[in-house]
Write an enzyme that holds these catalytic residues in place. Structure first.
Site, short mmCIF file in Angstrom:
data_model
loop_
_atom_site.label_atom_id
_atom_site.label_comp_id
_atom_site.label_asym_id
_atom_site.label_seq_id
_atom_site.Cartn_x
_atom_site.Cartn_y
_atom_site.Cartn_z
N THR A 69 52.36 25.24 49.73
CA THR A 69 51.07 25.45 50.34
C THR A 69 50.62 24.05 50.72
OG1 THR A 69 50.72 27.40 49.01
CG2 THR A 69 48.74 26.24 49.66
N ASP B 287 52.78 37.77 47.08
CA ASP B 287 51.59 37.50 46.26
C ASP B 287 50.90 38.79 45.80
OD1 ASP B 287 51.71 34.82 45.95
OD2 ASP B 287 50.22 34.32 47.48
N THR C 296 48.69 28.19 53.88
CA THR C 296 50.04 28.41 53.33
C THR C 296 50.86 29.40 54.13
OG1 THR C 296 51.20 28.87 51.26
CG2 THR C 296 49.38 30.31 51.78
N SER D 26 45.26 35.50 45.90
CA SER D 26 45.70 34.11 46.04
C SER D 26 45.20 33.29 44.85
CB SER D 26 45.10 33.55 47.33
OG SER D 26 45.35 32.17 47.42
N SER D 27 45.79 32.11 44.69
CA SER D 27 45.26 31.13 43.73
C SER D 27 44.65 29.93 44.44
CB SER D 27 46.37 30.61 42.82
OG SER D 27 46.93 31.65 42.09
N ASN E 64 53.19 30.59 51.95
CA ASN E 64 53.64 30.94 50.60
C ASN E 64 54.82 30.05 50.24
OD1 ASN E 64 53.48 32.05 48.14
ND2 ASN E 64 54.58 33.93 48.63
N GLY F 80 50.55 24.25 45.14
CA GLY F 80 51.09 24.35 43.78
C GLY F 80 51.16 25.75 43.21
N GLY F 81 51.08 26.78 44.05
CA GLY F 81 51.24 28.15 43.55
C GLY F 81 50.25 28.45 42.44
N1 GLY Z 1 50.66 31.82 48.22
C1 GLY Z 1 49.96 31.03 47.31
C2 GLY Z 1 48.59 31.55 47.01
O1 GLY Z 1 47.99 32.13 47.87
O2 GLY Z 1 48.07 31.40 45.95
#
Ligand code: GLY
Length: 524
Positions: free
Chosen positions: A376, A418, A394, A447-448, A396, A468-469
């Site tokens: 991202t 996700d 992102t 999402s994060s 992803n 950073g996921g």
């Molecule tokens: N694909 C990472 C997020 O949306 O958290």
């Protein structure tokens, strides 16, 4: 006006997605500016943003230009085939949030990645055409421009067209990224005209994307219609047919970015402005800050065993809530007020044992009725008037689904991963989810991403975000704690190593060299 604006990009080495030994802290030297700032993952995109500011554009103008430039020079994560979130704070303190997250196509359904026995089919939600959600970026940029832009749209897209058509020099990272993904690119891009697919790219090579330049020209001239209709849409749908994807013309036509109300909370002297659902980022960040606010973190010390223990315990509880309660608010009633209730959060911390880590199996989400990518990217912009933009965007995974729309030149996301593709089954970042984040047509996947802005004494204080996921939330949290509790400079806070806990798996991940060996030995 503030005399010093700190804008920064957290350059995070993934903690949870890679084994900890693969991580190294980067010691990056920061820049301090006294009027305006653009921070992005690529120098050419940053330069584009700065030029827009020099021309008199505002932070949103610069952000739009940076977003399109990143799609050209940083295709591993910069995109027009993905989505993202924007937090905005204007010079007078007014705030806004824009959700341009991808959405599930109309033909999507909850078990689409499962075989007839109900087992997850490997790679189906991460690689290839079926992994892609309906892209949100272009509509997001058009909406941001309509509401806050001050310069003509054409002038904001043109720099990206110039980069794509005239060419630019590949960085080491980007050359390596293209080479490393060579086999997947070959597998998922099947038309003849694919000269870019090779494993021989080198730092310093010049690369041009003529097909992407054409798509960007259509977007420059037709705004939303240049992407969601006409030639670009036809090329995208033809690509779907080649790879058994399910995005249709109707999906493209019906996709719209949404303006949302930011999550706003007060952490001690700081007002925190962050992203609401369908990102879990803002709620989870505020939960962590509220859970920690009564503990003397400064006295316990930076990365002392006690600080790490309590912060990790808070993270477990927050990610347990995330797995049960967070999802697209248009489909699932998110108990936001309850999740952010301080009494609830402090009660959750009462079960923390000073001498022992709480096993994840004995932590569940709170009871009331009412997951991601290293690849991202985040950019932060502050203009000379003091308007600030924090955007995380992102595809992803690296280069998303690895599908680059033939003839249109952009990568498609693999954001469908996700969603919770099977309740309790971890996604590519080990995150688990349930009903709240099950797949449904037109639903946005959780999402994060945590684009965030902090105010202090009514003044802009910090613009922050990171890739950073699943570690995005905990990384932003630690950067804020480092500055507000441990008196670190912004750059020091970014350079400091991090640790991460996400409830499941029941593990504490620590970046290499982030925590002193003695402290690690003394962890419970
Ligand atoms: N694909 C990472 C997020 O949306 O958290």
């Amino acid at each position: 006006m503030h005399s010093r604006i700190y804008g920064f990009l957290l350059i995070i080495i993934a903690i949870s997605c890679n084994p900890p030994e693969a991580s190294e802290s980067l010691q990056v030297q920061g820049t301090i500016a006294d009027s305006a700032m653009v921070v992005s993952a690529h120098p050419l995109a940053t330069e584009v943003g700065l030029k827009i500011l020099h021309k008199g554009g505002n932070a949103v103008d610069a952000a739009i230009a940076v977003q399109f430039a990143l799609a050209v020079v940083y295709p591993v994560a910069g995109n027009i085939g993905g989505g993202g979130f924007m937090i905005y704070r204007d010079k007078d303190g007014n705030t806004d949030a824009l959700d341009f997250r991808e959405a599930a196509p109309l033909a999507a359904h909850r078990d689409m990645y499962l075989d007839k026995n109900g087992d997850v089919i490997e790679n189906l939600s991460t690689l290839g055409h079926l992994a892609a959600g309906i892209p949100g970026t272009v509509d997001g940029m058009v909406e941001a421009h309509k509401k806050y832009g001050s310069m003509p749209w054409e002038e904001l897209v043109q720099p990206a067209i110039d980069l794509a058509s005239k060419g630019f020099t590949l960085t080491k990272n980007e050359a390596e990224g293209l080479n490393e993904n060579y086999t997947d690119f070959l597998a998922y891009n099947t038309t003849a005209d694919q000269e870019w697919i090779t494993d021989q790219w080198k730092e310093g090579d010049s690369i041009q994307w003529p097909d992407l330049a054409k798509t960007l020209t259509l977007i420059r001239d037709n705004q939303r219609e240049g992407f969601y209709a006409g030639e670009t849409a036809q090329l995208l749908i033809a690509e779907m047919h080649r790879g058994k994807g399910i995005i249709t013309f109707e999906d493209l036509e019906n996709y719209h970015a949404s303006w949302r109300t930011p999550v706003i909370g007060q952490y001690k002297k700081y007002k925190v402005i962050s992203m609401p659902p369908p990102s879990s980022g803002g709620i989870a960040l505020m939960q962590l800050l509220y859970m920690m606010e009564d503990y003397p973190l400064k006295e316990w010390g930076f990365h002392s065993p006690k600080s790490i223990h309590y912060m990790a315990e808070a993270k477990k509880r927050v990610y347990a809530d995330r797995a049960t309660h967070l999802g697209d608010p248009n489909f699932h009633l998110v108990p936001q007020k309850e999740l952010l209730n301080k009494k609830y959060l402090k009660t959750r911390m009462k079960s923390v044992n000073d001498n022992k880590s709480t096993p994840s199996d004995s932590i569940s989400s709170g009871l009331f009725t009412p997951y991601e990518s290293e690849e991202t990217t985040h950019y932060s912009i502050v203009d000379a008037q003091g308007n600030a933009v924090s955007i995380t965007t992102t595809l992803n995974g690296s280069y998303g689904s690895k599908v680059r729309v033939a003839g249109a030149g952009f990568f498609l996301n693999n954001e469908m991963d996700d969603f919770s593709i099977k309740p309790g089954t971890p996604n590519m970042y080990g995150l688990v989810g349930g009903e709240a984040n099950a797949i449904a047509p037109f639903k946005r996947m959780l999402s994060s991403m945590t684009p965030t802005i902090l105010e202090k004494d009514n003044e802009l204080f910090m613009v922050v975000g990171t890739p950073g996921g699943s570690t995005i939330i905990t990384s932003v949290f630690q950067a804020i704690i480092n500055v507000t509790e441990h008196d670190m400079s912004m750059q020091g806070a970014v350079n400091a190593g991090r640790f991460h806990d996400q409830w499941r798996p029941d593990l504490l991940f620590i970046e290499r060299n982030a925590v002193d060996k003695n402290a690690i030995e003394n962890l419970n």
